[in-house]
Design a protein around this motif. Structure first.
Motif, PDB file in Angstrom:
ATOM      1  N   ARG A 278      -0.976   3.597  -0.353  1.00 32.01           N
ATOM      2  CA  ARG A 278      -1.726   2.475   0.228  1.00 32.01           C
ATOM      3  C   ARG A 278      -1.559   1.210  -0.602  1.00 32.01           C
ATOM      4  O   ARG A 278      -1.425   0.106  -0.070  1.00 32.01           O
ATOM      5  CB  ARG A 278      -3.205   2.850   0.348  1.00 32.01           C
ATOM      6  N   GLN A 279      -1.569   1.377  -1.947  1.00 34.56           N
ATOM      7  CA  GLN A 279      -1.413   0.216  -2.815  1.00 34.56           C
ATOM      8  C   GLN A 279      -0.035  -0.407  -2.659  1.00 34.56           C
ATOM      9  O   GLN A 279       0.118  -1.638  -2.615  1.00 34.56           O
ATOM     10  CB  GLN A 279      -1.645   0.614  -4.275  1.00 34.56           C
ATOM     11  N   VAL A 280       0.992   0.434  -2.553  1.00 30.52           N
ATOM     12  CA  VAL A 280       2.345  -0.076  -2.350  1.00 30.52           C
ATOM     13  C   VAL A 280       2.413  -0.886  -1.052  1.00 30.52           C
ATOM     14  O   VAL A 280       2.950  -1.994  -1.020  1.00 30.52           O
ATOM     15  CB  VAL A 280       3.355   1.086  -2.311  1.00 30.52           C
ATOM     16  N   LEU A 281       1.859  -0.338   0.018  1.00 30.50           N
ATOM     17  CA  LEU A 281       1.898  -1.041   1.299  1.00 30.50           C
ATOM     18  C   LEU A 281       1.121  -2.350   1.236  1.00 30.50           C
ATOM     19  O   LEU A 281       1.554  -3.368   1.792  1.00 30.50           O
ATOM     20  CB  LEU A 281       1.340  -0.142   2.400  1.00 30.50           C
ATOM     21  N   ASN A 282      -0.010  -2.341   0.565  1.00 33.27           N
ATOM     22  CA  ASN A 282      -0.780  -3.582   0.425  1.00 33.27           C
ATOM     23  C   ASN A 282      -0.007  -4.633  -0.358  1.00 33.27           C
ATOM     24  O   ASN A 282      -0.013  -5.824  -0.012  1.00 33.27           O
ATOM     25  CB  ASN A 282      -2.117  -3.294  -0.246  1.00 33.27           C
ATOM     26  N   ASP A 283       0.657  -4.206  -1.435  1.00 34.28           N
ATOM     27  CA  ASP A 283       1.436  -5.148  -2.238  1.00 34.28           C
ATOM     28  C   ASP A 283       2.614  -5.712  -1.443  1.00 34.28           C
ATOM     29  O   ASP A 283       2.920  -6.903  -1.511  1.00 34.28           O
ATOM     30  CB  ASP A 283       1.946  -4.469  -3.510  1.00 34.28           C
ATOM     31  N   ILE A 284       3.289  -4.847  -0.672  1.00 32.63           N
ATOM     32  CA  ILE A 284       4.406  -5.312   0.151  1.00 32.63           C
ATOM     33  C   ILE A 284       3.898  -6.261   1.233  1.00 32.63           C
ATOM     34  O   ILE A 284       4.524  -7.290   1.534  1.00 32.63           O
ATOM     35  CB  ILE A 284       5.144  -4.122   0.788  1.00 32.63           C
ATOM     36  N   ARG A 285       2.744  -5.945   1.810  1.00 31.52           N
ATOM     37  CA  ARG A 285       2.165  -6.810   2.836  1.00 31.52           C
ATOM     38  C   ARG A 285       1.872  -8.208   2.274  1.00 31.52           C
ATOM     39  O   ARG A 285       2.177  -9.225   2.916  1.00 31.52           O
ATOM     40  CB  ARG A 285       0.894  -6.155   3.373  1.00 31.52           C
ATOM     41  N   SER A 286       1.318  -8.247   1.077  1.00 29.36           N
ATOM     42  CA  SER A 286       1.024  -9.532   0.447  1.00 29.36           C
ATOM     43  C   SER A 286       2.304 -10.289   0.114  1.00 29.36           C
ATOM     44  O   SER A 286       2.383 -11.512   0.278  1.00 29.36           O
ATOM     45  CB  SER A 286       0.202  -9.310  -0.827  1.00 29.36           C
ATOM     46  N   MET A 287       3.308  -9.553  -0.348  1.00 28.94           N
ATOM     47  CA  MET A 287       4.580 -10.186  -0.682  1.00 28.94           C
ATOM     48  C   MET A 287       5.235 -10.786   0.569  1.00 28.94           C
ATOM     49  O   MET A 287       5.767 -11.889   0.539  1.00 28.94           O
ATOM     50  CB  MET A 287       5.522  -9.155  -1.317  1.00 28.94           C
ATOM     51  N   CYS A 288       5.189 -10.057   1.680  1.00 28.83           N
ATOM     52  CA  CYS A 288       5.759 -10.579   2.920  1.00 28.83           C
ATOM     53  C   CYS A 288       5.049 -11.873   3.330  1.00 28.83           C
ATOM     54  O   CYS A 288       5.700 -12.852   3.744  1.00 28.83           O
ATOM     55  CB  CYS A 288       5.633  -9.545   4.029  1.00 28.83           C
ATOM     56  N   ALA A 289       3.726 -11.882   3.223  1.00 25.04           N
ATOM     57  CA  ALA A 289       2.970 -13.087   3.583  1.00 25.04           C
ATOM     58  C   ALA A 289       3.338 -14.256   2.682  1.00 25.04           C
ATOM     59  O   ALA A 289       3.438 -15.409   3.144  1.00 25.04           O
ATOM     60  CB  ALA A 289       1.474 -12.796   3.502  1.00 25.04           C
ATOM     61  N   LYS A 290       3.590 -13.981   1.404  1.00 21.53           N
ATOM     62  CA  LYS A 290       3.961 -15.040   0.466  1.00 21.53           C
ATOM     63  C   LYS A 290       5.244 -15.738   0.893  1.00 21.53           C
ATOM     64  O   LYS A 290       5.409 -16.949   0.714  1.00 21.53           O
ATOM     65  CB  LYS A 290       4.131 -14.446  -0.934  1.00 21.53           C
ATOM     66  N   TYR A 291       6.153 -14.970   1.518  1.00 21.50           N
ATOM     67  CA  TYR A 291       7.435 -15.544   1.944  1.00 21.50           C
ATOM     68  C   TYR A 291       7.442 -15.863   3.447  1.00 21.50           C
ATOM     69  O   TYR A 291       8.513 -15.997   4.045  1.00 21.50           O
ATOM     70  CB  TYR A 291       8.566 -14.578   1.606  1.00 21.50           C
ATOM     71  N   GLY A 292       6.270 -15.964   4.047  1.00 26.00           N
ATOM     72  CA  GLY A 292       6.172 -16.381   5.440  1.00 26.00           C
ATOM     73  C   GLY A 292       6.519 -15.311   6.444  1.00 26.00           C
ATOM     74  O   GLY A 292       6.778 -15.624   7.612  1.00 26.00           O
ATOM     75  N   GLY A 293       6.532 -14.049   6.016  1.00 21.84           N
ATOM     76  CA  GLY A 293       6.853 -12.958   6.925  1.00 21.84           C
ATOM     77  C   GLY A 293       5.667 -12.043   7.131  1.00 21.84           C
ATOM     78  O   GLY A 293       4.532 -12.362   6.779  1.00 21.84           O
ATOM     79  N   ALA A 294       5.920 -10.862   7.693  1.00 21.17           N
ATOM     80  CA  ALA A 294       4.839  -9.922   7.970  1.00 21.17           C
ATOM     81  C   ALA A 294       5.370  -8.495   7.999  1.00 21.17           C
ATOM     82  O   ALA A 294       6.492  -8.245   8.445  1.00 21.17           O
ATOM     83  CB  ALA A 294       4.176 -10.250   9.311  1.00 21.17           C
ATOM     84  N   LEU A 295       4.547  -7.578   7.479  1.00 25.32           N
ATOM     85  CA  LEU A 295       4.792  -6.144   7.656  1.00 25.32           C
ATOM     86  C   LEU A 295       4.161  -5.775   8.992  1.00 25.32           C
ATOM     87  O   LEU A 295       2.951  -5.849   9.158  1.00 25.32           O
ATOM     88  CB  LEU A 295       4.167  -5.357   6.506  1.00 25.32           C
ATOM     89  N   THR A 296       4.975  -5.384   9.965  1.00 25.19           N
ATOM     90  CA  THR A 296       4.478  -5.203  11.338  1.00 25.19           C
ATOM     91  C   THR A 296       4.233  -3.750  11.711  1.00 25.19           C
ATOM     92  O   THR A 296       3.481  -3.478  12.644  1.00 25.19           O
ATOM     93  CB  THR A 296       5.456  -5.815  12.344  1.00 25.19           C
ATOM     94  N   GLU A 297       4.890  -2.802  11.026  1.00 23.86           N
ATOM     95  CA  GLU A 297       4.700  -1.388  11.335  1.00 23.86           C
ATOM     96  C   GLU A 297       4.889  -0.560  10.086  1.00 23.86           C
ATOM     97  O   GLU A 297       5.601  -0.960   9.162  1.00 23.86           O
ATOM     98  CB  GLU A 297       5.706  -0.898  12.393  1.00 23.86           C
TER      99      GLU A 297
END
Length: 835
Positions: A201-220
């Protein structure tokens, strides 16, 4: 009453049980390999320094990337370790509390080489490793994490430590096509699973935040036991950052799925009215692009349709692929329907729409915003729970992800986990190769076709693709039904000029993908595809004196099936493993209902697969196409399945079936007394055994299958002697039996032991020389089923399996059914209590 029931001269299969006395343990092998030669003191110091420096540089590189991404640099580092002649997994996981997310083994000479990707959960776990290397370098006697001897072995074996490079994370499509020339796009990203759910869960949260930082999104997101699989939408900059991150296993463009072309086949007389199915008729879920449920040859037989968020907002098939697949699932061999003018649908279908129509390429695709693993899992789980479907047809494959040794594909692992958890049969196409090479330096049609055969065997680009490497699915390849290029004598219908068929009738199609399947270690291979069916043919054609090219769509080379209505026509002919696959799904559905009639309960997926395997025969290829046994397994697996043969037993063709579970590292023994009528009636006769099982899988392990199984047939021994000799066996390929006591089934068990469906046979042209054991009055065959644990999963202590033993004789007058029924231990009859 069900429509599927035995007719005249047909019988339920015979359910038999194993010998229930003590089942002997199967002793484990004790493989030893030479350890690395201990280094001299000078070499030891340098070796330790190199390993320590490798860790330092890798950690610095990872930390730098982490800081740029805004991710905490101290947690969950993934490092790669290489060692020789020592499996370090247990040390990493038990001593350093790390998690091996991937491992691979090969062998050079007498030296085994291991590659591990290890995820360290904390800075403390990494510091323990560094401290052990420091103690090793100084030759200290301190015991910190490892005892002195274990520390020396561990550090001697370590050869290199590094971080995984950006280039190694690039997926096949991304490598070949590069980044799309648009501002934002979807990518599939595979993350190493940290082992612990909270860490995941922590990995997914960190990746989600990183995607948002670069203007993207984790969608699935979708999970297997070994990987976290996500879909990301964003810019090239975001994709580049992901390629540098140590948590990432792979970044790739979404799968591109192949699509066969269709042409109008001809007019037919439609049934009027279309038969109405019954609730207990066979059922298959078609996971595809939807269907045309109002098609006159499908009407009434589509019991539910559902669109799994493809973006098309309709359950209707807008492409035609799903409808063509569905027609073969419902009717089976449509060629026979056309020739006989008899349309008798036998299998009901549910339609799970997961593919969408690409209006530009005219192909079908997984929606760009969906992970293939997740949309297919959603579809499978829905129809298991809502409609109790147990057979699923997946005429879907990612043509760019070709298996070239190494670990399992994540999509394939997800299918394996679903098959085992839900106890379902997944029938999966091998996928098509869109551009096989045109033979050169050949001077006859026969030479060209043989060159195509050699390419099927030897070209690495012809290997099966993702997800057809899945171990627990039935993988299906294509053979050609026709090699006719039209009516040359009568002016009736089209004719292909300046061309010849790519392969002769009944041979593997030029586009089909071939085995072997997943590689375990160095020399062990899974049989893939297990089964083949008719799926069309291509032609080589020269136009106006130009260079030869493939003609992929000539109508008389295709496999007849249904199409979306076009100018009043509903039949077409299509090419591809997509259209071989539903032949086998149709057979599996018939097998499931047939077995339920015998058992009085729902059969396991293992038993269904075993029954389908027991009904395979070698395709009637031309001479020299299937002469070599190992090549045959790679080209056509166990052969093509006969629905007529598997549905019921006959008086000269008898199937004994068993559904059981065996304790790990133990044996089950089945006893069959062989009747005189089988031995002395003149004519050809034989035995086929089919074993299917569903072990836990884990792609982070080099062996992938947690358990393997095997089966053999012994004669001339009492049951007590079988127990004694087989309990002595250290490994299954070391034979400690007295000479001549094993019936030599083909292929040998060593060639199929890494396959979860194993089919082995023997054929006699005259009376077989079977020995009568002491104390018996007629020959007895013992079928021994063994299980070996490869690695512990911490859960199951038993392995489920399905077993089918077929006795057959070519004489249709022989009364074999009742004779065998009287000579096996039958399953106790079920008694219904109450009204």
């Amino acid at each position: 009453m069900p429509t599927l029931k035995p007719g005249s001269g047909q019988y339920l299969h015979i359910e038999f049980v194993r010998d229930v006395r003590r089942q002997p343990d199967r002793r484990r092998a004790n493989h030893k390999f030479p350890r690395p030669k201990p280094p001299t003191p000078e070499d030891l110091h340098q070796h330790a320094q190199d390993v320590s420096q490798g860790i330092t540089e890798a950690v610095q590189q990872i930390s730098q990337v982490r800081q740029g991404c805004g991710i905490e640099p101290s947690k969950l580092f993934v490092l790669e370790f290489n060692s020789v002649n020592l499996d370090l997994r247990e040390i990493f996981e038990q001593r350093f509390k790390a998690w091996v997310v991937s491992e691979y083994k090969d062998k050079v000479g007498n030296q085994e080489r291991y590659r591990f990707l290890v995820q360290f959960p904390t800075e403390t776990s990494r510091q323990h490793l560094r401290e052990e290397i420091r103690l090793y370098r100084t030759e200290a006697n301190n015991i910190e994490v490892l005892p002195l001897k274990k520390r020396q072995e561990f550090c001697d074996a370590l050869q290199a430590v590094r971080s995984v490079s950006r280039d190694e994370r690039i997926g096949v499509r991304l490598r070949e096509e590069g980044f799309p020339d648009v501002e934002s796009f979807y990518v599939d990203v595979d993350l190493w699973h940290p082992g612990d759910p909270s860490d995941a869960r922590q990995v997914l949260n960190d990746i989600r935040s990183m995607c948002a930082k670069y203007g993207g999104a984790l969608t699935e997101e979708v999970r297997t036991s070994s990987l976290l699989l996500i879909k990301v939408y964003g810019s090239r900059q975001l994709a580049e950052v992901l390629l540098e991150l140590d948590w990432v296993a792979r970044v790739d463009l979404p799968p591109k799925l192949s699509q066969a072309y269709s042409q109008i086949f001809g007019e037919i007389t439609l049934p009027d009215p279309v038969p109405i199915p019954l609730d207990d008729d066979p059922l298959v879920c078609v996971v595809d692009s939807g269907v045309i449920s109002g098609h006159p040859l499908l009407a009434n037989w589509v019991i539910e349709e559902r669109d799994f968020d493809t973006g098309e907002n309709t359950t209707t098939d807008l492409n035609g692929h799903g409808t063509s697949v569905a027609g073969l699932v419902v009717h089976g061999d449509i060629t026979k329907c056309i020739e006989s003018h008899q349309w008798q649908p036998r299998v009901r279908i549910c339609s799970a729409k997961v593919l969408c129509h690409n209006r530009i390429s005219k192909e079908v695709d997984i929606p760009a915003n969906r992970r293939a693993e997740l949309i297919i899992e959603d579809a499978i789980r829905y129809f298991v729970h809502e409609r109790q479907c147990s057979i699923f047809n997946l005429s879907i494959a990612s043509r760019d992800e070709v298996y070239r040794r190494g670990g399992q594909f994540q999509w394939a692992e997800k299918l394996d986990e679903l098959a085992r958890e839900l106890d379902i049969v997944i029938v999966q196409a091998t996928g098509n190769r869109p551009d096989p090479p045109i033979p050169e330096a050949v001077y006859t049609r026969e030479e060209a076709q043989k060159a195509i055969r050699e390419n099927l065997l030897n070209d690495e680009n012809q290997r099966i693709c993702n997800p057809s490497t899945a171990a627990l699915v039935l993988t299906v390849g294509a053979i050609a039904r026709s090699d006719a290029l039209g009516h040359h004598q009568q002016n009736t219908g089209p004719r292909l000029k300046d061309a010849f068929a790519g392969v002769p009738a009944n041979a593997p199609a030029p586009f089909t993908r071939t085995g072997p399947g997943l590689v375990y270690g160095v020399t062990n291979f899974a049989v893939k595809p297990e089964i083949v069916a008719y799926g069309g043919n291509w032609a080589i054609q020269t136009m106006a004196g130009g260079s030869p090219r493939w003609n992929r769509s000539f109508i008389f080379l295709g496999e007849p099936t249904l199409q979306r209505e076009s100018n009043g026509r509903f039949i077409t002919a299509r090419n591809g493993t997509s259209f071989a696959c539903p032949h086998v799904a149709h057979a599996a559905a018939i097998a499931a209902v047939s077995l339920k009639a015998t058992l009085g309960q729902k059969p396991s997926a293992n038993l269904i697969r075993a029954l389908v395997g027991s009904a395979t025969i070698a395709p009637p290829c031309p001479p020299d196409w299937l002469d070599d046994e190992k090549e045959t397994l790679r080209l056509v697996g166990y052969g093509m399945c006969s629905v007529d043969d598997l549905t019921w037993s006959k008086k000269n063709q008898v199937r004994l079936i068993a559904m059981d579970e065996v304790e790990l590292d133990k044996l089950h023994i089945y006893r069959v007394a062989v009747p005189q009528v089988f031995l002395f009636t003149k004519g050809k006769r034989g035995i086929t055994v089919a074993l299917a099982y569903d072990p836990p899988v884990q792609s982070s392990r080099k062996e992938y299958l947690a358990n393997t199984m095997w089966i053999e047939a012994l004669h001339g021994l009492t049951t007590e002697e079988v127990e004694i000799y087989r309990a002595k066996n250290a490994v299954q390929d070391v034979d400690l039996l007295p000479p001549g006591k094993e019936i030599k089934l083909r292929p040998p068990k060593t060639d199929v032991q890494w396959s979860t469906l194993q089919v082995r046979r023997i054929k006699w042209s005259r009376k077989p020389k079977l020995i009568i054991p002491d104390g018996e009055t007629e020959p007895v065959i013992h079928f021994v089923v063994g299980c070996q644990q490869r690695f512990s999963t911490g859960f199951d202590d038993k392995q489920r399996y399905g077993l089918v033993v077929l006795f057959w004789h070519e004489s249709e007058e022989i009364e074999l059914y009742q004779a065998l029924r009287n000579r096996v231990t039958l399953k106790a009859a079920r008694v219904r209590v109450g009204a």
